[in-house]
Design a protein around this motif. Structure first.
Motif, PDB file in Angstrom:
ATOM      1  N   GLY A  16      -3.435   7.941  -8.920  1.00 45.44           N
ATOM      2  CA  GLY A  16      -2.568   9.112  -8.966  1.00 45.44           C
ATOM      3  C   GLY A  16      -2.033   9.555  -7.622  1.00 45.44           C
ATOM      4  N   ARG A  17      -2.507   8.931  -6.549  1.00 42.91           N
ATOM      5  CA  ARG A  17      -2.123   9.406  -5.210  1.00 42.91           C
ATOM      6  C   ARG A  17      -0.632   9.204  -4.944  1.00 42.91           C
ATOM      7  N   GLU A  18      -0.101   8.075  -5.356  1.00 42.05           N
ATOM      8  CA  GLU A  18       1.323   7.808  -5.115  1.00 42.05           C
ATOM      9  C   GLU A  18       2.208   8.836  -5.816  1.00 42.05           C
ATOM     10  N   HIS A  19       1.880   9.123  -7.046  1.00 39.76           N
ATOM     11  CA  HIS A  19       2.660  10.121  -7.791  1.00 39.76           C
ATOM     12  C   HIS A  19       2.590  11.491  -7.120  1.00 39.76           C
ATOM     13  N   ARG A  20       1.410  11.864  -6.631  1.00 38.50           N
ATOM     14  CA  ARG A  20       1.286  13.186  -6.005  1.00 38.50           C
ATOM     15  C   ARG A  20       2.126  13.286  -4.741  1.00 38.50           C
ATOM     16  N   HIS A  21       2.167  12.215  -3.950  1.00 39.56           N
ATOM     17  CA  HIS A  21       3.003  12.244  -2.743  1.00 39.56           C
ATOM     18  C   HIS A  21       4.483  12.354  -3.109  1.00 39.56           C
ATOM     19  N   ALA A  22       4.914  11.622  -4.127  1.00 36.12           N
ATOM     20  CA  ALA A  22       6.318  11.681  -4.535  1.00 36.12           C
ATOM     21  C   ALA A  22       6.670  13.066  -5.060  1.00 36.12           C
ATOM     22  N   ALA A  23       5.797  13.640  -5.883  1.00 37.46           N
ATOM     23  CA  ALA A  23       6.056  14.977  -6.414  1.00 37.46           C
ATOM     24  C   ALA A  23       6.064  16.017  -5.299  1.00 37.46           C
ATOM     25  N   ARG A  24       5.192  15.846  -4.315  1.00 37.06           N
ATOM     26  CA  ARG A  24       5.135  16.790  -3.197  1.00 37.06           C
ATOM     27  C   ARG A  24       6.419  16.751  -2.383  1.00 37.06           C
ATOM     28  N   LEU A  25       6.933  15.539  -2.148  1.00 39.15           N
ATOM     29  CA  LEU A  25       8.182  15.413  -1.407  1.00 39.15           C
ATOM     30  C   LEU A  25       9.316  16.086  -2.165  1.00 39.15           C
ATOM     31  N   GLY A  26       9.409  15.830  -3.457  1.00 34.79           N
ATOM     32  CA  GLY A  26      10.459  16.475  -4.239  1.00 34.79           C
ATOM     33  C   GLY A  26      10.344  17.983  -4.232  1.00 34.79           C
ATOM     34  N   THR A  30       7.057   9.771   2.688  1.00 30.86           N
ATOM     35  CA  THR A  30       7.438   8.434   2.242  1.00 30.86           C
ATOM     36  C   THR A  30       6.435   7.402   2.734  1.00 30.86           C
ATOM     37  N   LEU A  31       6.014   7.546   3.977  1.00 29.88           N
ATOM     38  CA  LEU A  31       5.001   6.641   4.512  1.00 29.88           C
ATOM     39  C   LEU A  31       3.694   6.781   3.739  1.00 29.88           C
ATOM     40  N   ALA A  32       3.303   8.030   3.451  1.00 32.54           N
ATOM     41  CA  ALA A  32       2.071   8.247   2.698  1.00 32.54           C
ATOM     42  C   ALA A  32       2.182   7.670   1.289  1.00 32.54           C
ATOM     43  N   ARG A  33       3.348   7.785   0.672  1.00 33.00           N
ATOM     44  CA  ARG A  33       3.522   7.236  -0.674  1.00 33.00           C
ATOM     45  C   ARG A  33       3.468   5.715  -0.649  1.00 33.00           C
ATOM     46  N   THR A  34       4.080   5.103   0.350  1.00 36.34           N
ATOM     47  CA  THR A  34       4.037   3.652   0.447  1.00 36.34           C
ATOM     48  C   THR A  34       2.609   3.160   0.621  1.00 36.34           C
ATOM     49  N   ARG A  35       1.844   3.839   1.458  1.00 40.01           N
ATOM     50  CA  ARG A  35       0.446   3.449   1.650  1.00 40.01           C
ATOM     51  C   ARG A  35      -0.360   3.648   0.369  1.00 40.01           C
ATOM     52  N   ALA A  36      -0.090   4.740  -0.341  1.00 37.28           N
ATOM     53  CA  ALA A  36      -0.807   4.979  -1.597  1.00 37.28           C
ATOM     54  C   ALA A  36      -0.466   3.911  -2.628  1.00 37.28           C
ATOM     55  N   HIS A  37       0.788   3.486  -2.649  1.00 43.32           N
ATOM     56  CA  HIS A  37       1.188   2.431  -3.576  1.00 43.32           C
ATOM     57  C   HIS A  37       0.459   1.128  -3.247  1.00 43.32           C
ATOM     58  N   SER A  38       0.396   0.793  -1.973  1.00 44.65           N
ATOM     59  CA  SER A  38      -0.312  -0.426  -1.568  1.00 44.65           C
ATOM     60  C   SER A  38      -1.791  -0.340  -1.918  1.00 44.65           C
ATOM     61  N   ALA A  39      -2.376   0.840  -1.714  1.00 48.45           N
ATOM     62  CA  ALA A  39      -3.789   1.014  -2.047  1.00 48.45           C
ATOM     63  C   ALA A  39      -4.016   0.878  -3.549  1.00 48.45           C
ATOM     64  N   ALA A  40      -3.073   1.381  -4.363  1.00 48.95           N
ATOM     65  CA  ALA A  40      -3.213   1.273  -5.814  1.00 48.95           C
ATOM     66  C   ALA A  40      -3.142  -0.178  -6.263  1.00 48.95           C
ATOM     67  N   LEU A  41      -2.186  -0.929  -5.701  1.00 50.73           N
ATOM     68  CA  LEU A  41      -2.086  -2.350  -6.059  1.00 50.73           C
ATOM     69  C   LEU A  41      -3.333  -3.112  -5.628  1.00 50.73           C
ATOM     70  N   GLN A  42      -3.834  -2.800  -4.436  1.00 52.73           N
ATOM     71  CA  GLN A  42      -5.047  -3.457  -3.955  1.00 52.73           C
ATOM     72  C   GLN A  42      -6.237  -3.121  -4.847  1.00 52.73           C
ATOM     73  N   ALA A  43      -6.315  -1.841  -5.278  1.00 50.34           N
ATOM     74  CA  ALA A  43      -7.427  -1.441  -6.136  1.00 50.34           C
ATOM     75  C   ALA A  43      -7.376  -2.155  -7.478  1.00 50.34           C
ATOM     76  N   MET A  44      -6.175  -2.310  -8.035  1.00 48.90           N
ATOM     77  CA  MET A  44      -6.053  -2.945  -9.337  1.00 48.90           C
ATOM     78  C   MET A  44      -6.358  -4.436  -9.297  1.00 48.90           C
ATOM     79  N   GLY A  45      -6.330  -5.005  -8.126  1.00 41.82           N
ATOM     80  CA  GLY A  45      -6.692  -6.416  -7.998  1.00 41.82           C
ATOM     81  C   GLY A  45      -8.108  -6.639  -7.528  1.00 41.82           C
ATOM     82  N   SER A  46      -8.877  -5.573  -7.378  1.00 41.25           N
ATOM     83  CA  SER A  46     -10.223  -5.685  -6.821  1.00 41.25           C
ATOM     84  C   SER A  46     -11.251  -5.932  -7.915  1.00 41.25           C
TER      85      SER A  46
END
Length: 403
Positions: free
Chosen positions: A109-119, A218-234
């Protein structure tokens, strides 16, 4: 029930006493059977979100808004139910799973929260600035999908004709521009480029403040997205999925689960209700019931009570209210009025969390070295606006809770 400074407080679902819940339609079955049915349904929904569509193998790009939303929704309900009704399950199995589901929900949920916060913040800047002052503010991002969808920033193409941007504000890529397929957003206008329009301090700093916030979030959202993809492959993620798959077929129960559902489940739900009312009684609802009291902003600015400490008690009530709602779902207590009021209170506290976290993001941006005074001023106005939004949410919750 009394709470706060002598103000009578009543939970919106006060009528849902244990006796009332018992007559709410619980079947004449063991508590473990009723609880197991609810957990299996949520586990199945969690696994269905991961299932391939129409027999095709799933790729990372196939993760949609519905996938991410459903995964987090089911994970929260499973973890919350295991917390409330944990005495009916095997603790050696339930406690670790609850912790892992909490990790998964937060990570995804971190990526979504960063995007919503920016908006939220860009929209607030546009609202605070006058009509002629918004030309240089980045466009507010489109409503963020609550998803794990592939999101990558598009590098801005250099424009020889564009004026050089200040060092603190590289040309941003807005979410709206990315969704539309454009390469870059208009560069923020510099002071004096609008022919005298928007010459106030907020007009000068709003565009730069918006671009600074967009760069950081935007940087925080990109990092959160990368962390989510990494988590889903762990392997950790796959272990959680395996545990949920076991839950979908069989729920490890304790001997206490053999007792009648109408006796055990309402009692445990009432304990969750008691924890909620106790936490709500500790809130300063007496002051919160007065509009525009400025308490949250004043305490944060003076250091009397830092924002993090102010918000912690309200966030605890938000979590406990969520657990109370999940317990009501397990009991299948069909009270539409009660469910509506609980949902309204939950939305208000969610708005409080969003405003408080947005204010914290503005505070972090204001710590950027060597920002211009006009930028700092705009960030200060934006911070005050978000703290007042949090105060408005407290005011609404106080009236919902005590009426």
């Amino acid at each position: 029930m009394r709470g706060g400074a002598g103000v009578a407080q009543r939970h919106p679902d006060t009528a849902a006493t244990p006796a009332g819940l018992t007559t709410g339609g619980l079947p004449d079955r063991e508590a473990g059977a009723v609880l197991g049915q609810y957990l299996r349904e949520e586990a199945t929904a969690f696994l269905r979100a991961l299932a391939p569509r129409e027999g095709e193998p799933r790729r990372p790009q196939d993760d949609t808004a519905e996938t991410g939303r459903q995964m987090r929704r089911s994970a929260r309900r499973i973890a919350g139910t295991l917390h409330t009704f944990g005495s009916l399950t095997d603790p050696g199995w339930a406690d670790p799973l609850r912790g892992e589901l909490g990790w998964l929900t937060d990570t995804l949920g971190r990526e979504h929260r960063h995007a919503a916060r920016l908006g939220r913040l860009i929209g607030a800047l546009q609202r605070l600035a006058s009509a002629e002052d918004t030309a240089g503010i980045p466009a507010a991002p489109l409503p963020a999908d609550d998803d794990l969808g592939l999101w990558l920033p598009v590098p801005a193409a250099p424009d020889p004709a564009a004026p050089a941007a200040p060092a603190e504000l590289p040309e941003p890529v807005t979410a709206a521009a990315h969704a539309a397929g454009t390469r870059h957003s208009p560069a923020p206008l510099q002071a004096g480029e609008r022919g005298g329009a928007g010459s106030g301090p907020l007009a000068v700093g709003a565009a730069r403040a918006g671009a600074l916030l967009e760069r950081q979030l935007t940087l925080a959202r990109t990092r959160a997205h990368s962390a989510a993809l990494q988590a889903m492959g762990s392997s950790r993620f796959h272990a959680v999925v395996d545990a949920v798959a076991v839950l979908a077929s069989e729920v490890p129960l304790s001997p206490a689960a053999r007792k009648p559902a109408a006796t055990v489940l309402p009692l445990l739900a009432e304990q969750a209700h008691a924890r909620l009312t106790e936490a709500a009684a500790a809130l300063p609802l007496t002051r919160a019931r007065h509009p525009y009291n400025g308490e949250t902003l004043h305490a944060a600015l003076t250091g009397e009570l830092p924002a993090e400490r102010q918000d912690a008690a309200w966030n605890r009530v938000r979590v406990l209210l969520r657990l109370r709602r999940y317990a009501q779902e397990v009991l299948a207590y069909d009270d539409r009025e009660s469910a509506t009021r609980l949902a309204a209170a939950a939305r208000v506290l969610e708005q409080h969390r969003e405003a408080a976290e947005a204010a914290a993001a503005v505070t972090a941006a204001a710590r950027t070295p060597r920002i211009a005074p006009a930028t700092a001023y705009a960030l200060g106005v934006l911070h005050a606006d978000q703290r007042l939004e949090a105060e408005a949410a407290r005011y609404a919750f106080a009236h919902l809770w005590t009426r």
